[in-house]
Design an enzyme around this catalytic site. Structure first.
Site, PDB file in Angstrom:
ATOM      1  N   CYS A 174       0.798  -1.050  -0.094  1.00 22.75           N
ATOM      2  CA  CYS A 174       0.304   0.447  -0.209  1.00 22.75           C
ATOM      3  C   CYS A 174       0.846   1.435  -0.160  1.00 22.75           C
ATOM      4  CB  CYS A 174      -1.054  -0.049   1.180  1.00 22.75           C
ATOM      5  SG  CYS A 174      -1.758   1.412   1.458  1.00 22.75           S
ATOM      6  N   CYS A 177       0.779   3.364   3.610  1.00 21.54           N
ATOM      7  CA  CYS A 177       0.807   2.470   4.327  1.00 21.54           C
ATOM      8  C   CYS A 177       2.827   3.152   4.304  1.00 21.54           C
ATOM      9  CB  CYS A 177       0.550   0.859   4.623  1.00 21.54           C
ATOM     10  SG  CYS A 177      -0.958   1.037   4.966  1.00 21.54           S
TER      11      CYS A 177
END
Length: 474
Positions: A174, A177
């Site tokens: 991600c 992230c």
């Protein structure tokens, strides 16, 4: 004067025959009675037709005013799409795009069985995405043992050990992230230094959802990263008779996270105390989306999809199975207007005349399944006879064609609509009074004339038969 009256008598259309020169017959009497009955019957039928109305159906080019908006109503349940990320978008062929509509859309959490769970969510429209620290700011931060990702083996034990645990559910692939990771590590170090192990009131932790898929799904994590607050082993706080779940949706900078932790610490040991900077997190897997949108009268689409400015989604996790409780265009007619429509509609009304998708289920049998529904909308305008302008109203019908396919894009549900340029115009009309008088006169005169002809034929026939009988006797 007498001479004038004498001249007027010369133009009399209805010259009289002296009564002593006429002959009454039994046959003529029966024919007169029959003629009178026929006259009364036809006159009554014509009078009933005069009091009733008829409809005239026309096909015309749509006469909608320019820039008039059309109302599209919907009620759809998604058993596996969280209300946290469910959004409704509208776009059209003129380039108009409206994302994440909230003012006229209601979100209600539901279970897998599509049973309502709790109250409707308060969703703020056009909420800006969270802020991040500059990339590379915390590259020199050492690894911290406490931030080693938790697993299903030590997750519950870690939550039970501390009054407050803030968990970062993330996925290594991600983008958001990856942006958060160095900030999270730096914030974790500062928070743990400020509130060391012996203090024990708060801890930061993280879970890798690519390794702990079941654990993440158990907590309804569908977007990454998701920051959840757990108090005494759970994130379920009991406030005023209702259970609520909490998630952090603020900025993702070190200063914001540390400040957030400082604000949480006073609530340690008080699991029933609600924190002002937290919002309700989903406690169920599904969502019911109901409401309406106002769209322009041009081809467009209603798009339902998971979206967030600060989260990434795993396409394989998205399941857009949905049940359409109802989808109709325009306003529902009142009972009186419905009866008029039922009576005047050219082909009558079927049970699904306004909602072809009502109570239909569409299942995502494969991963990354996208559902598309193509609607062709036709407008019918009803104009009652006695209130042609004030009482006219529109009814909308549509045909629906649906299909499901696998796509590389994020799975979604799209309702594409196209309005027919042809409008059905149903005008209710009555018979004019002069036509009623003309027809009534025609009925009376016609029946009288035909009866007279029939009587004359029968009279002459009987007379001829009598002459023949007398001739044979002579």
């Amino acid at each position: 004067m007498a001479r004038l009256f004498s001249k007027l008598k010369a133009i009399d259309f209805f010259k009289k025959i002296p009564s002593d020169l006429t002959e009454a017959t039994l046959t003529g009497a029966w024919i007169s009675i029959l003629a009178a009955v026929i006259m009364v019957f036809l006159f009554g039928a014509e009078f009933s037709a005069f009091l009733s109305t008829t409809s005239k159906t026309s096909l015309v080019v749509d006469r909608s005013p320019q820039n008039e908006l059309l109302k599209v109503n919907f009620n759809i349940s998604f058993p596996a799409l969280s209300c946290e990320f469910a959004t409704v978008d509208v776009s059209d062929s003129l380039g108009t795009k409206r994302l994440n509509l909230t003012k006229t859309v209601r979100k209600v959490p539901i279970s897998y069985d599509m049973v309502r769970q709790g109250a409707a969510m308060d969703d703020a429209s056009h909420k800006p995405g969270p802020k991040y620290d500059e990339e590379g700011r915390f590259e020199d931060v050492d690894d911290i043992d406490i931030t080693v990702p938790l697993s299903h083996e030590n997750f519950e034990a870690t939550l039970a050990r501390y009054p407050i645990v803030v968990v970062n559910f993330y996925a290594p692939w991600c983008h958001w992230c990856q942006r958060l990771e160095p900030t999270w590590e730096a914030a974790t170090k500062e928070v743990h230094d400020k509130y060391p192990e012996w203090d024990g009131r708060i801890r930061f932790a993280k879970v890798d959802c690519t390794q702990e898929m079941d654990l993440c799904r158990q907590h309804y994590i569908t977007g990454f990263p998701s920051l959840r607050v757990f108090r005494r082993g759970h994130d379920d706080i009991y406030i005023a008779g209702m259970h609520e779940h909490e998630m952090y949706t603020g900025d993702r900078t070190k200063e914001a996270l540390v400040s957030f932790a400082d604000g949480l610490v006073p609530s340690a040991g008080q699991p029933h105390r609600k924190h002002a900077n937290l919002t309700a997190a989903p406690s169920t897997p599904g969502c019911n989306l109901a409401g309406f949108v106002m769209v322009k009268r041009v081809p467009g689409s209603l798009h339902l999809v998971a979206r967030s400015e600060g989260h990434s989604f795993d396409h394989a996790w998205m399941n857009l199975t949905h049940l359409v409780h109802g989808l109709h265009v325009g306003s529902r007619p009142s009972p009186r207007k419905y009866q008029q429509l039922k009576r005047l509609h050219p082909a009558g009304l079927t049970p699904d005349w306004a909602d072809k998708l009502k109570d239909q289920m569409f299942v995502s049998e494969h991963t990354q399944s996208t559902h598309e529904h193509y609607l062709q909308i036709v407008r019918t305008t009803i104009e009652p006879a006695h209130s042609r302008h004030a009482g006219s109203y529109d009814a909308y019908e549509y045909t629906a064609h649906s299909h499901t396919f696998q796509s590389d894009d994020l799975p979604s549900v799209r309702f594409t609509y196209d309005l027919s340029p042809i409008q059905i115009l149903v005008q209710e009309t009555g018979k004019p009074w002069y036509q009623f008088l003309t027809t009534s006169c025609a009925i009376i005169g016609g029946v009288f004339t035909v009866a007279g002809i029939l009587d004359a034929v029968l009279y002459q026939s009987f007379k001829a038969v009598k002459k023949m009988q007398l001739g044979k006797q002579g």
